[in-house]
Design a protein around this motif. Sequence first.
Motif, PDB file in Angstrom:
ATOM      1  N   UNK A  28       2.226   9.403  -5.183  1.00 28.16           N
ATOM      2  CA  UNK A  28       2.558  10.788  -4.729  1.00 28.16           C
ATOM      3  C   UNK A  28       3.546  11.258  -5.797  1.00 28.16           C
TER       4      UNK A  28
ATOM      5  N   UNK B 226       1.024   4.136  -2.605  1.00 30.96           N
ATOM      6  CA  UNK B 226       0.784   5.558  -2.322  1.00 30.96           C
ATOM      7  C   UNK B 226       1.686   6.497  -2.814  1.00 30.96           C
ATOM      8  N   UNK B 227       3.141   5.828  -2.607  1.00 32.56           N
ATOM      9  CA  UNK B 227       4.362   6.507  -2.799  1.00 32.56           C
ATOM     10  C   UNK B 227       4.212   6.959  -4.332  1.00 32.56           C
TER      11      UNK B 227
ATOM     12  N   UNK C 253      -0.226  18.686  -8.227  1.00 31.86           N
ATOM     13  CA  UNK C 253      -1.411  18.556  -7.375  1.00 31.86           C
ATOM     14  C   UNK C 253      -2.764  19.034  -7.934  1.00 31.86           C
TER      15      UNK C 253
ATOM     16  N   UNK D 130      -9.444   9.190  -5.710  1.00 36.84           N
ATOM     17  CA  UNK D 130      -8.792   9.409  -4.390  1.00 36.84           C
ATOM     18  C   UNK D 130      -7.195   8.997  -5.021  1.00 36.84           C
ATOM     19  N   UNK D 131      -6.853   7.914  -5.645  1.00 40.66           N
ATOM     20  CA  UNK D 131      -5.606   8.007  -6.075  1.00 40.66           C
ATOM     21  C   UNK D 131      -4.916   9.317  -6.826  1.00 40.66           C
TER      22      UNK D 131
ATOM     23  N   UNK E  85       0.821  -1.191  -0.092  1.00 41.20           N
ATOM     24  CA  UNK E  85       0.003  -0.009  -0.032  1.00 41.20           C
ATOM     25  C   UNK E  85       0.912   1.217  -0.068  1.00 41.20           C
ATOM     26  N   UNK E  86       1.975   1.239   0.843  1.00 44.51           N
ATOM     27  CA  UNK E  86       2.766   2.347   0.975  1.00 44.51           C
ATOM     28  C   UNK E  86       3.535   2.537  -0.441  1.00 44.51           C
TER      29      UNK E  86
END
Lengths: 456, 325
Positions: free
Chosen positions: A22, A18-19, A30, A59-60, A14-15
């Motif tokens: 990002x 997510x990373x 953004x 959300x991604x 997951x991390x």
Amino acid sequence: MLNVSRTLVRTLALATALFSGVAAAAELGYPEKEELTFGFIKLTDMAPIAIAYEKGYFEDEGLYVTIEAQANWKVLLDGVIDGRLDGAHMLAGQPIAANIGYGTSAEIITPFSMDLNGNGITVSNDVWAKMKVNIPKQANGKPVHPIKADALKPVIEQFQDEGKPFKMGMVFPVSTHNYELRYWLAAGGIHPGYYAPHKGDTSGQLDAQALLSVTPPPQMPATLEAGTIYGYCVGEPWNQQAVFKNIGVPVVTDYEIWKNNPEKVFGITKAFAKKYPNTTIRLTRALIRAAMWLDENNNANRPEAVKILAQSNYVGADYDVIANSMTGTFEYEKGDKREVPDFNVFFRYNATYPYYSDAVWYLTQMRRWGQISEDKDDSWFEQVAKSVYRPDIYQAAAESLIKEKLATPEMFPDFDSEDGYRDPQTHFIDGIVYDGHQPNAYLQKFAIGLKAGQVL
Amino acid sequence: MATFSQLRPFAKIRQIDWQRRIKAMLLPLIGITVFLLLWAAGATQIKTSLGTFPGPVQVAQQSVNLINEHHAEREKETAFYQRQQQRNAERVKVDPSYVAKTRAYTGKETFLDQIGTSLITVMSGFALAALIAIPLGITIGLSKSLHQALNPIIQVFKPVSPLAWLPLITMVVSALYVSPDPILAKSFVNSLLTVTLCCLWPMVINTAVGVSSINSDWVNVSKVLRLSPLKHVQKIVLPASIPAIFTGMRLSLGVAWMVLIAAEMLAQNPGLGKFVWDEFQNGSSSSLSRIMTAVIVIGLIGYLLDRSMLQLQRLSSWDKSSAQV
């Protein structure tokens, strides 16, 4: 121990996910506006919005989206214009009509086409019984498809002899459904009536043999049941609902009227796209991913999609009713279920790419039925299409997905050579060929409908 | 013997009291049971295109479903905030200048949420109306000429269904209430104003009638004592007209609740009305029983609202005759 390590692996996965999201975000920028509200009408073709939400694609992108069902297409359009909604599932004709100032005037653009096909025309049981005698049968006794409006013509004539107007429903004056129903009727020699906005006549019933009026999609079955209309053209699940409720029979799908026709679009205001460019690209990315998911592995995800759509906050109809069309079949007369694998297309055949030629087709139909009351030259059609359809935004979204390996280049049109016009299309029920480069020449081909130089 | 005969009447009274209590308990129970039986039997006879009409059993099942859905949604909400926190943390790591922000949950409103929304809307609309109507009613009641001047307007607006106002309210609110980040949602303001409009008239009229029919002796007392106008209102008018004011408030609240649900259905504003309309549009096999559940909940809430107004009236008024059911 096993549990702990599994949790660890999951957390790590997951991390990283997510990373990577990002990291990519830093490249794309953004989103300027993160809290968004999108509107939709209870129809299965809103699926990309529901999936993008449920699968976390919004959300991604760092977007926190609220999804709201709207009462009808007018309320939805007004919501987008006055900013109550940031974007919405729209009829392809809505942004186009808004830009040329037919009905409500506003600058709305579309970076994403939501689907192909997905509509049907349903008539009441009584009308079907009368139509059926005019339809040739297959060896197994079932009617030969596609059913043309030729079979309906004697029924309408009978109604007229008895002095009864033949009324049908569609969902909005500039809806795909209005044009599809008109196309089908006119191809069978039935005049669906003209609009004459310059004379203040927006009923669309001048010279009409079939009187078409507006009913919101979810109300169609109830209106048919009440006997206010004898038939309608609407998206799913409201044709299959008529079969389940035993109140009507779908006679033809839009796939049979025009194979792989563009249908809904995702609409936002031009001002929104200008003010929030990153948000616009990001929401387009999320929608593209949702469309990909919907068509993945030969529609393998469709049952799951149906389950999501059946939730009361989305379409809300029963699983079986929605599944009937979403999983590649379509039930005509009760028990006559046929394979229509492309009934709902969300991604295949470049379904999501906003082709200028699709916008031009809608403009030709607006001209054909008098909503555009005067002649326009071919370049006008092109110019309007280019101000509404925005493949540039789509391209930016698609390319960033390719870069992040979330998609491959073969999934999309070849952006370097793409001019935004599909090749001339031949799959219409009346055999007429459509070339988006020559809208005026196209209009000359119809027996029923306004042509160059004609003003009502 | 004497004591016994003295006790006897009390025993009798106690007996009667018991009988009355049992009656008061039993009769409503019988009423409800008969109603449920009739409903259950009648429902099976009605076949709609969405299946048979829902009976009490389906409604009971649906109530459980709706509560479960609410809990499931709350779990989703928790997960949503967790994900968001994680995302924010990740972003701060990459982009230290970023000020992490928590966005509100974006999921659907459950049935229980919708009940809450409707209750808040009706109470705020009602409170706003009371703030306007009671002072206005008192002023009109005190001044004959003002009453004559305003009466035609009140009489014309009173019978207008607030639903007829709804389109006007919607358009005016959209035009005037422009803010990039509004504190109150437009839909809420629309519902609230609709409720206010329908609460206004019964309260104004009842207050005015109450004030103008104060016992003339009291008014004379006030004159003799030379009370200032403010003291006159405070000491004489208000206490004397409280029963009438409360009657107006009770009438208003009842109408307000009915109108709110209809307005929510018509305008698709959040609340129980929207829930009902959404379910009607869904047309799934469980839609009718969900609507029926909502109908019963709407009725129960309306009843409770009326009861609580009555209780308030009893607490604040000594004139018990006007505070009966």
